[in-house]
Design an enzyme around this catalytic site. Structure first.
Site, PDB file in Angstrom:
ATOM      1  N   LYS A  39       3.152 -25.457 -10.792  1.00 18.28           N
ATOM      2  CA  LYS A  39       3.107 -24.064 -11.277  1.00 18.28           C
ATOM      3  C   LYS A  39       1.999 -23.337 -10.535  1.00 18.28           C
ATOM      4  O   LYS A  39       0.838 -23.407 -10.899  1.00 18.28           O
ATOM      5  CB  LYS A  39       2.864 -24.053 -12.789  1.00 18.28           C
ATOM      6  CG  LYS A  39       2.590 -22.675 -13.396  1.00 18.28           C
ATOM      7  CD  LYS A  39       3.781 -21.751 -13.321  1.00 18.28           C
ATOM      8  CE  LYS A  39       3.580 -20.514 -14.201  1.00 18.28           C
ATOM      9  NZ  LYS A  39       2.448 -19.684 -13.843  1.00 18.28           N
ATOM     10  N   ASP A  42      -9.039 -30.931  -1.185  1.00 18.67           N
ATOM     11  CA  ASP A  42      -9.288 -30.239   0.077  1.00 18.67           C
ATOM     12  C   ASP A  42     -10.719 -30.442   0.569  1.00 18.67           C
ATOM     13  O   ASP A  42     -10.957 -30.563   1.776  1.00 18.67           O
ATOM     14  CB  ASP A  42      -9.003 -28.745  -0.079  1.00 18.67           C
ATOM     15  CG  ASP A  42      -7.512 -28.459  -0.231  1.00 18.67           C
ATOM     16  OD1 ASP A  42      -6.708 -29.353   0.068  1.00 18.67           O
ATOM     17  OD2 ASP A  42      -7.167 -27.347  -0.674  1.00 18.67           O
ATOM     18  N   SER A  47      -0.977 -25.687 -13.259  1.00 18.26           N
ATOM     19  CA  SER A  47      -1.717 -24.432 -13.159  1.00 18.26           C
ATOM     20  C   SER A  47      -3.203 -24.657 -12.848  1.00 18.26           C
ATOM     21  O   SER A  47      -3.543 -25.057 -11.747  1.00 18.26           O
ATOM     22  CB  SER A  47      -1.512 -23.624 -14.448  1.00 18.26           C
ATOM     23  OG  SER A  47      -1.919 -22.296 -14.285  1.00 18.26           O
TER      24      SER A  47
END
Length: 699
Positions: A494, A480, A469
């Site tokens: 998740k 990224d 999460s």
């Protein structure tokens, strides 16, 4: 892929909080009839799911068959009560349940449950008769204890033979633990009659909840219904400020399984309770009788373990690395209030690791993304916050002259989205952190709210299969932006957002206490457009322990939402550069590393254990298996300890002393097994720092 029937309590609640669902009295069969309010709830649930659920799924004949299969699987997960004849009769309505739900007709579900209750009565009665037999444990036969994917038994005769072997196996398990025969029979009589009693205590609300959740969980694993009573108990539980032992549970066949422990909770601090362990007994106080809980419903086990702060509970555990018929251990825990400060981030410095020279690698362990929302709403300037704590720790580490920092997110199950966003902002100049797409296709973009980049030095993020999460949002953004090296195992996966919907808000007149629906209504997407759902975050440098990652996390759950991709947003990539060189250096280093060899052997043993579905009913073979497994486990551990210059473990380990040592939050700094992955992350970051230094010198 094995089906995991994850009930709402396994997904939402901490062990020690959820009370029992069933009523305290046996419910007469004639009372098991659907009520008007349940029919009303059904129509509202379908309306809410149709309009607001993230996944658009037709309620058709195919879904109807899935609902029936799941309902039967929840009632009889090990296929030890129904016969194929029962299933054939139930299949008459297999293409009808979708229309029944649309018209709020619930009679078929209740009819099936009444048959189930009858079959439980029959099987328990037969099992009690089997307890009076004398068994020969020199006969070479086996018992299939995992029947989740097995065919249904053909008839009552085949089911009788299955139960004969089950009772024989249960007796042998306790016999090998040196229990006297009278005690064995008494324990098993309580176990079997307990199954019958708890089944008979299930009332109409319980039956309705199980059936409706068979529908919601056929959509995806995180949408669940809570009856009015469970909703009320949930609110009470939340007001208890997480008072309990701090573990999240699920049901798997006959066992209550620990999904994860909560940082700062008694279970985690004990160092003796881990993901995958099975709770087989519970005792109250320091010397109360251990009550056998094999075959109990999840909610009943939780109710037995919950209790007031400061009281003692004892858990009898079958560890993950033991087979179904393996040795158990007992853990004593003191129930306590789990506070935000118990989950606080902490730091230390790695300086004496061979192969990193004079480099000083700072480590910040972040066990959860915590935030004191009440303190924030009240305007407190010093409210507890992950980002606030990590900012302070970064400043302290820089003052102490570290050359790089590792953020350790292993075991971090998530928490506050706000904290995940703001923590990312400490390491990037500015920009978007995560995209949130709702069921209507609308996008919200969570951005770094603070333009200050608190730390711009060499960075690594260490993750594992339990990082979930909010951890995945942070790790994904760092990856990224090319801001740091992500190291470890693919994360949990998740990547969905849930909300609680009060069904009463859709009722204008009459009874509005209809319970609540936990609804999946959005999905997280990284700034590069890829989701954190299902795949999780795949590290830049993957550890060899990730070989079983498909059996972990979201990837192991049936009906999980698939990975998806949307358009990327504009963000400024940092200059991390190619990582292939450091990946190769890592692979060469761990090829002969005693720690990773040991971890690979542990994974191999776990894989073997999880693949087992049968157990020998030969006493001598069972004993040999126990001893060989224990000897192999100890031998592998001692080979590792000896290889790194430490003494092997003694045969007579002082459990109390070990427990006290593990209760120290800093203990894992010196635990050689816990340090294997962390030390290699420090090595990788040191390789990167060295490479950057050499590159700068050349330039």
């Amino acid at each position: 892929m094995k089906i995991r029937y994850l009930l709402l309590s396994a997904l939402l609640l901490l062990l020690g909080l959820l009370p029992v669902l069933a009523s305290v009295r046996e419910v007469p069969s004639e009372e098991l009839q659907p009520s008007r309010s349940q029919r009303q709830s059904t129509l509202i649930i379908l309306k809410v799911i149709n309009e607001y659920h993230y996944k658009k799924q037709l309620l058709d004949d195919e879904m109807s068959r899935a609902i029936l299969n799941r309902y039967l699987g929840v009632l009889d997960p090990n296929r030890s009560f129904f016969t194929q004849g029962d299933i054939d009769r139930f299949n008459v309505v297999s293409d009808q349940l979708d229309d029944d739900l649309k018209d709020a007709r619930l009679d078929s579900a209740f009819n099936i449950f009444r048959v189930y209750r009858q079959r439980v009565d029959e099987r328990v009665g037969y099992a009690l008769k089997l307890l009076d037999r004398d068994y020969d444990f020199t006969i070479n036969e086996s018992y299939q204890f995992n029947r989740e994917d097995a065919p249904w038994t053909a008839d009552a005769a085949e089911l009788n033979e299955l139960w004969r072997k089950k009772v024989k196996s249960d007796i042998l398990n306790l016999k090998l633990k040196e229990k006297p025969l009278d005690e064995i029979r008494d324990t098993l009589e309580k176990r079997y009659t307990g199954i019958q009693r708890r089944t008979r205590q299930m009332d109409t609300d319980d039956v309705f909840q199980v059936f409706i959740n068979s529908y919601t969980l056929s959509l995806e694993p995180h949408t669940s219904y809570m009856s009015p009573r469970v909703s009320e108990n949930f609110d009470i539980s939340m007001r208890l400020s997480l008072e309990g032992i701090g573990a999240v549970l699920s049901s798997e066949n006959e066992y209550t399984v620990v999904q994860r422990t909560v940082a700062g909770g008694p279970a985690a601090l004990s160092g003796q309770v881990g993901a995958g362990d099975r709770i087989v007994g519970v005792g109250q106080g320091a010397d109360g009788e251990i009550e056998d809980v094999i075959g109990w419903r999840l909610q009943d086990v939780v109710d037995l373990i919950r209790g007031a702060k400061g009281t003692t509970v004892r858990l009898q555990l079958l560890p993950e690395d033991e087979g179904s018929a393996g040795r158990t251990k007992q853990v004593t825990l003191v129930r306590n209030q789990i506070k935000l400060e118990d989950q606080a981030a902490r730091k230390f410095i790695i300086t004496d690791l061979g192969g990193i020279g004079n480099l000083r690698i700072g480590v910040i362990d972040v066990p959860a993304f915590y935030r004191d929302f009440q303190g924030y709403s009240q305007g407190q300037e010093d409210f507890t916050s992950t980002t606030r704590d990590v900012r302070r720790l970064i400043n302290e580490l820089e003052t102490e002259g570290v050359d790089g920092i590792v953020i350790d997110l292993r075991g971090n199950g998530g928490g506050s989205l706000v904290e995940a966003t703001e923590l990312t902002g400490l390491f990037i100049p500015s920009g978007p952190v995560v995209q949130v797409k709702n069921a209507s296709g609308d996008l919200d973009i969570e951005r770094d709210p603070d333009p200050e980049q608190v730390y711009n030095g060499p960075l690594a993020v260490l993750v594992d299969r339990h990082s979930a999460s909010a951890s995945e949002i942070f790790a994904g953004a760092i990856q990224d932006y090319h801001r740091g090296i992500i190291i470890g195992e693919p994360t949990f996966g998740k990547g969905t957002v849930q909300t609680l919907v009060d069904l009463g808000r859709f009722v204008r007149y009459g009874d509005k206490n209809l319970g609540r629906l936990r609804l999946t209504m959005a999905q997280f997407f990284r700034v590069n457009g890829g989701s954190t759902q299902f795949k999780g975050v795949v590290p830049d440098i993957v550890y060899p322990s990730a070989v079983q990652s498909d059996d972990q996390g979201e990837r192991s759950l049936e009906n999980s939402l698939p990975w998806a991709k949307i358009a990327a947003v504009n963000y400024q990539v940092e200059g991390l550069g190619p990582l292939e060189r450091y990946r190769q250096m890592h692979q060469l280093r761990i090829k002969e590393d005693p720690g990773f060899i040991y971890l690979s052997q542990v994974e191999a043993m776990l894989k073997e254990i999880k693949a087992e579905e049968t157990v020998s009913l030969l006493e001598k073979d069972r004993e040999i298996e126990w001893n060989q497994r224990e000897q192999r486990r100890k031998a592998e551990k001692n080979r590792f300890l000896t290889a790194i210059g430490l003494d092997p473990e003694p045969d007579d380990v002082d459990e109390e002393a070990e427990r006290a040592e593990r209760a120290d939050p800093a203990a894992d700094r010196d635990d050689p097994v816990a340090r294997i992955m962390l030390n290699e992350a420090a090595h990788i970051l040191a390789d990167y720092i060295g490479g950057q230094t050499r590159s700068a010198m050349v330039n």
